[in-house]
Motif scaffolding. Structure first.
Motif, mmCIF file in Angstrom:
data_model
loop_
_atom_site.group_PDB
_atom_site.id
_atom_site.type_symbol
_atom_site.label_atom_id
_atom_site.label_comp_id
_atom_site.label_asym_id
_atom_site.label_seq_id
_atom_site.Cartn_x
_atom_site.Cartn_y
_atom_site.Cartn_z
ATOM 1 N N GLU A 76 0.893 -0.945 0.160
ATOM 2 C CA GLU A 76 0.062 -0.085 -0.024
ATOM 3 C C GLU A 76 0.736 1.227 -0.077
ATOM 4 O OE1 GLU A 76 -2.318 0.617 3.541
ATOM 5 O OE2 GLU A 76 -0.952 -0.477 4.903
ATOM 6 N N ILE A 77 0.368 2.284 -0.465
ATOM 7 C CA ILE A 77 1.010 3.627 -0.391
ATOM 8 C C ILE A 77 0.300 4.633 0.495
ATOM 9 C CG2 ILE A 77 1.318 5.725 -1.975
ATOM 10 C CD1 ILE A 77 2.787 3.353 -2.753
ATOM 11 N N ILE A 78 0.928 4.973 1.360
ATOM 12 C CA ILE A 78 0.394 5.786 2.430
ATOM 13 C C ILE A 78 0.809 7.266 2.146
ATOM 14 C CG2 ILE A 78 0.324 6.313 5.108
ATOM 15 C CD1 ILE A 78 1.077 3.145 5.350
ATOM 16 N N LEU A 79 -0.181 7.892 2.168
ATOM 17 C CA LEU A 79 0.047 9.480 2.135
ATOM 18 C C LEU A 79 -0.551 10.175 3.046
ATOM 19 C CD1 LEU A 79 1.209 11.668 -0.122
ATOM 20 C CD2 LEU A 79 -1.108 11.964 -0.992
ATOM 21 N N SER A 80 0.381 11.269 3.620
ATOM 22 C CA SER A 80 -0.092 11.932 4.773
ATOM 23 C C SER A 80 -1.273 12.792 4.525
ATOM 24 C CB SER A 80 1.147 12.914 4.978
ATOM 25 O OG SER A 80 0.792 13.912 6.187
ATOM 26 N N LYS A 81 -2.262 12.791 5.555
ATOM 27 C CA LYS A 81 -3.422 13.292 5.261
ATOM 28 C C LYS A 81 -3.437 14.728 4.897
ATOM 29 C CE LYS A 81 -8.097 13.747 7.956
ATOM 30 N NZ LYS A 81 -8.493 13.492 9.008
ATOM 31 N N GLY A 82 -4.318 15.205 3.819
ATOM 32 C CA GLY A 82 -4.456 16.534 3.252
ATOM 33 C C GLY A 82 -3.325 16.862 2.514
ATOM 34 N N SER A 83 -2.306 15.980 2.172
ATOM 35 C CA SER A 83 -1.143 16.301 1.336
ATOM 36 C C SER A 83 -1.572 15.979 -0.127
ATOM 37 C CB SER A 83 0.094 15.504 1.436
ATOM 38 O OG SER A 83 0.487 15.690 2.849
ATOM 39 N N THR A 84 -1.010 17.078 -1.085
ATOM 40 C CA THR A 84 -1.195 17.135 -2.293
ATOM 41 C C THR A 84 -0.114 16.563 -2.995
ATOM 42 O OG1 THR A 84 -0.323 19.455 -2.629
ATOM 43 C CG2 THR A 84 -2.750 19.008 -2.351
ATOM 44 N N ILE A 85 -0.047 16.029 -4.258
ATOM 45 C CA ILE A 85 0.906 15.220 -5.026
ATOM 46 C C ILE A 85 0.857 15.679 -6.590
ATOM 47 C CG2 ILE A 85 -0.292 13.113 -5.161
ATOM 48 C CD1 ILE A 85 2.237 11.839 -5.051
ATOM 49 N N GLY A 86 1.935 15.918 -7.214
ATOM 50 C CA GLY A 86 2.114 16.294 -8.517
ATOM 51 C C GLY A 86 2.948 15.325 -9.274
ATOM 52 N N TYR A 87 2.656 15.229 -10.513
ATOM 53 C CA TYR A 87 3.601 14.092 -11.274
ATOM 54 C C TYR A 87 4.161 14.630 -12.682
ATOM 55 C CZ TYR A 87 4.463 9.388 -13.541
ATOM 56 O OH TYR A 87 5.031 8.614 -14.555
ATOM 57 N N LEU A 88 5.276 14.498 -12.915
ATOM 58 C CA LEU A 88 5.777 14.851 -14.458
ATOM 59 C C LEU A 88 6.244 13.518 -14.940
ATOM 60 C CD1 LEU A 88 6.225 17.217 -16.437
ATOM 61 C CD2 LEU A 88 8.734 16.612 -15.669
ATOM 62 N N SER A 89 5.400 13.052 -15.870
ATOM 63 C CA SER A 89 5.823 11.544 -16.427
ATOM 64 C C SER A 89 6.905 11.885 -17.643
ATOM 65 C CB SER A 89 4.653 11.018 -17.044
ATOM 66 O OG SER A 89 3.943 11.711 -18.181
ATOM 67 N N GLN A 90 7.622 10.940 -18.027
ATOM 68 C CA GLN A 90 8.694 11.080 -19.136
ATOM 69 C C GLN A 90 7.877 11.553 -20.456
ATOM 70 O OE1 GLN A 90 11.721 8.195 -20.262
ATOM 71 N NE2 GLN A 90 11.359 7.308 -18.281
ATOM 72 N N HIS A 91 6.821 11.206 -20.917
ATOM 73 C CA HIS A 91 6.084 11.538 -22.047
ATOM 74 C C HIS A 91 4.861 12.298 -21.835
ATOM 75 C CE1 HIS A 91 9.099 8.655 -23.575
ATOM 76 N NE2 HIS A 91 8.696 7.854 -22.929
ATOM 77 N N GLN A 92 4.848 13.409 -22.537
ATOM 78 C CA GLN A 92 3.700 14.234 -22.403
ATOM 79 C C GLN A 92 3.019 14.408 -23.457
ATOM 80 O OE1 GLN A 92 2.597 16.217 -19.372
ATOM 81 N NE2 GLN A 92 4.237 15.015 -18.376
ATOM 82 N N ASN A 93 1.637 14.642 -23.669
ATOM 83 C CA ASN A 93 0.944 14.940 -24.862
ATOM 84 C C ASN A 93 0.063 15.928 -24.504
ATOM 85 O OD1 ASN A 93 -0.091 14.079 -27.343
ATOM 86 N ND2 ASN A 93 -1.698 12.953 -26.441
ATOM 87 N N LEU A 94 0.654 17.251 -24.185
ATOM 88 C CA LEU A 94 0.010 18.408 -23.918
ATOM 89 C C LEU A 94 -0.768 18.962 -25.033
ATOM 90 C CD1 LEU A 94 -0.751 20.499 -21.494
ATOM 91 C CD2 LEU A 94 1.388 21.624 -22.179
#
Length: 665
Positions: A58-76
């Protein structure tokens, strides 16, 4: 702690990628995930983001924390301009600003309770606006765009007109602007030039949140991270410190594990020999002792041999030695329409130099290499190759490879004198085995194409290697192998790279393509950073007094010697004395140990000889006791029985003594 991964496992088909992977990241901590290509780094990031589900854990994230992700390949995809697309991240603040402006207009005509109500709302919204740093969001957007290498002229370009690399930079900019509590970055430096990478390093170091980054840029990792999570053979190991600290600690761990394994193997072999010897004595007590030792040996928890990754193996060596003057370029210029890349460049390269050309994206570094190779025509200038110079070219787009050919045919057609076995052996050295050699170039990955290009480069036996981004798509282990090959190469190397760690390890000289001209640095990347302000000041000073600076661009014009007298340290006699003393002590201890082992072996042999003599005598007694003239002679019978009893007692002593001596190894 803001994030924890607990016993994460993931399998694709029959291939186990991750097994019981556990680690944690603290608030504001900067961590790297490293491992060879295919180790599961990107998979782990996607599991953390919830894009993939783990088979276990399991992945445990601190309560109320936000997370952002930049993948290798973008299709913006967007019809916005660059500036407008970045502002979408700040839409809440923009809306708040619009509400405040509307309230200001309303308050001009309001009175009494209505005014008081509007003022109360206005005060609350202004507090929110200031809390969210609303006055600075425009400058934040501008600062991030410029930091990522966009000029103000670029701000009005449509996102849909950008290249893949530029779209990735916009996606990175939006992520940084959104300021999540945790940022996940997958190869963030791939599309950044050296200036932008340096800016990103500073940004992340000062970032108030946590950062988890996957990158092959070792210089970047050294600057940014304070924890390294290594994925190796499906397992995760955490190392405190930056990348260089990880490398040192990893080597220590590997050496310790190997030493532990070898020591145990030595002990196992020794015990097996002792067991075999005890059985050979063929006595009831010695056999029981052998069986007892065997049981203990079987209960030992065996140490696994430390695993090693299959690595490509190659060396570069020129077939012919060139003259001392390898390459001379005078007055080189190139423009594309109204875009002037460079003008009136002049430089020389001597035999044995390893020269790196660096500079911002779009300055023309790769174009210089293509002009030298005859792939692009110069607008002006002269290129002279020295005596017996033979060029081997490696281009980042791998245009030297035919996409419709198999790997095997690509090498065979280029080097028809090689037999099938040799070609297969060469490809195997670059990790292409069995049916892999019959794959088509167009069907393999960028990293695999890079390895094929390196194989062709090795076979070329050229004495001038021209390399365009040779470390692109290579994992860290492969980069280190290439660095080692180039450092032992006796020919000349000219290359373009944004891999600062690679440059630092291999370059003897750096040419910085800036402001349409070249600045020369006689040293590696660390030396370049040290001397950059000084040399740029010298260049700018000359440009003010004299508009034409090209004549100053010959090798060494702005270079400084890579070493000075101050760098020659005086010997530390105290530490040398200590070292000599330690060496003497070690030598004395070694002599004493050698003497002890000689005595032990001598005593062991004497014991074995005495055991053999007594057992031989006992066999003789047993034979005598079967003879009539002995067993009818009471006095003789008693005498022989007493002798055998004494022999048996002595054998017991000798067996114990032998076992003790044998165990001292």
């Amino acid at each position: 702690m803001i994030l924890a991964c607990q016993n994460i496992s993931k399998t694709f088909g029959t291939t186990q990628i991750l097994q019981s992977v556990s680690f944690h990241v603290n608030e504001r901590e900067k961590a790297a995930i490293v491992g060879i290509n295919g180790a599961g780094k990107s998979t782990l990031l996607k599991i953390i983001m919830g894009e993939l589900s783990p088979d276990e854990g399991e992945i445990i994230l601190s309560k109320g924390s936000t997370i952002g992700y930049l993948s290798q390949h973008q299709n913006l995809s967007s019809d916005h301009t660059l500036h407008e697309e970045m502002l979408t991240v700040k839409q809440d603040i923009i809306n708040l600003d619009m509400q405040i402006r509307a309230l200001e207009l309303d308050m001009k005509n309001a009175e009494g309770d209505r005014l008081n109500q509007l003022l109360s709302t206005y005060t609350r919204l202004m507090h929110d606006f200031e809390t969210q740093n609303g006055y600075a969001y425009q400058s934040e957007v501008t600062g991030i765009l410029k930091g990522l290498g966009f000029s103000e002229e670029d701000f009005s370009k449509k996102v849909n007109t950008l290249s893949g690399g530029q779209k990735t930079r916009i996606a990175l900019g939006k992520l940084l602007l959104s300021k999540p509590d945790i940022i996940l970055l997958d190869e963030p430096t791939n599309h950044l030039d050296l200036v932008s990478i340096a800016w990103l390093e500073t940004f992340l170091l000062n970032y108030n949140g946590a950062v988890i980054v996957v990158a092959h840029d070792r210089y970047f990792l050294d600057k940014v991270v304070s924890k390294v999570i290594e994925l190796d053979h499906t397992k995760a190991t955490t190392f405190e410190g930056n990348y260089s600290a990880y490398v040192d600690k990893k080597a220590m761990v590997q050496n310790a594990l190997l030493k532990q394994y070898l020591n145990q193997q030595k002990e196992i072999k020794h015990q097996e020999e002792v067991i075999a010897k005890l059985r050979s004595f063929n006595r009831e007590k010695s056999i029981k002792r052998a069986e007892s030792r065997e049981k203990l040996l079987n209960k030992i928890e065996r140490v696994d041999k430390p695993t090693e990754h299959t690595q490509m193996h190659f060396s570069l060596e020129p077939r012919v030695i060139s003259g001392n003057d390898v390459l001379s370029i005078t007055g080189l210029s190139k423009s594309y329409g109204n875009l002037k890349l460079f003008s009136d460049l002049s430089f020389d390269i001597k035999r044995g130099e390893k020269v790196a050309i660096i500079g911002n994206n779009g300055t023309g570094k790769t174009t210089i290499l293509k002009i030298i190779n005859g792939l692009v025509a110069a607008d002006a200038g002269e290129i002279k190759l020295g005596s017996k110079v033979q060029i081997g070219f490696y281009d980042q787009e791998h245009q030297v490879l035919d996409p419709d050919k198999t790997l095997f045919d690509e090498l065979q057609d280029t080097y028809p004198h090689l037999d099938n076995t040799t070609i297969r052996n060469i490809l195997a050295a670059f990790l292409f085995t069995e049916d892999d050699v019959f794959k088509r170039i167009k069907d393999i990955s960028g990293g695999e194409r890079g390895r094929v290009s390196l194989a062709k480069l090795m076979l070329s036996e050229a004495n001038l290697l021209i390399l365009d981004e040779p470390t692109n798509h290579l994992d860290i282990v492969s980069k280190e192998i290439l660095e080692n090959a180039l450092n032992h190469y006796s020919g000349t190397v000219l290359y373009v790279s944004h891999d600062r760690y690679f440059i630092n390890k291999t370059a003897t000289r750096i040419m910085d393509l800036t402001e349409q001209t070249l600045l020369n640095y006689i040293g590696n990347y660390d030396y370049y950073l040290e001397k950059k302000p000084e040399i740029e000041l010298a260049y700018l000073g000359k440009s003010k007094d004299n508009q034409s600076v090209s004549t100053a661009n010959k090798t060494g014009a702005f270079g400084f010697p890579a070493t000075t007298l101050s760098s020659i340290a005086s010997p530390d006699l105290g530490s040398d004395t200590d070292s000599i003393s330690d060496n003497k002590l070690t030598w004395q201890q070694q002599k004493e140990e050698q003497a002890r082992q000689r005595k032990r072996k001598s005593d062991l042999k004497k014991t074995e000889d005495e055991i053999h003599l007594i057992e031989t005598r006992n066999e003789e007694i047993d034979l005598l006791l079967t003879k009539e003239e002995i067993y009818t002679d009471v006095s003789k019978l008693i005498e022989l029985n007493n002798e055998k009893k004494e022999n048996e007692a002595r054998l017991e002593e000798l067996l114990e003594q032998w076992e003790l001596l044998a165990g001292e190894e």
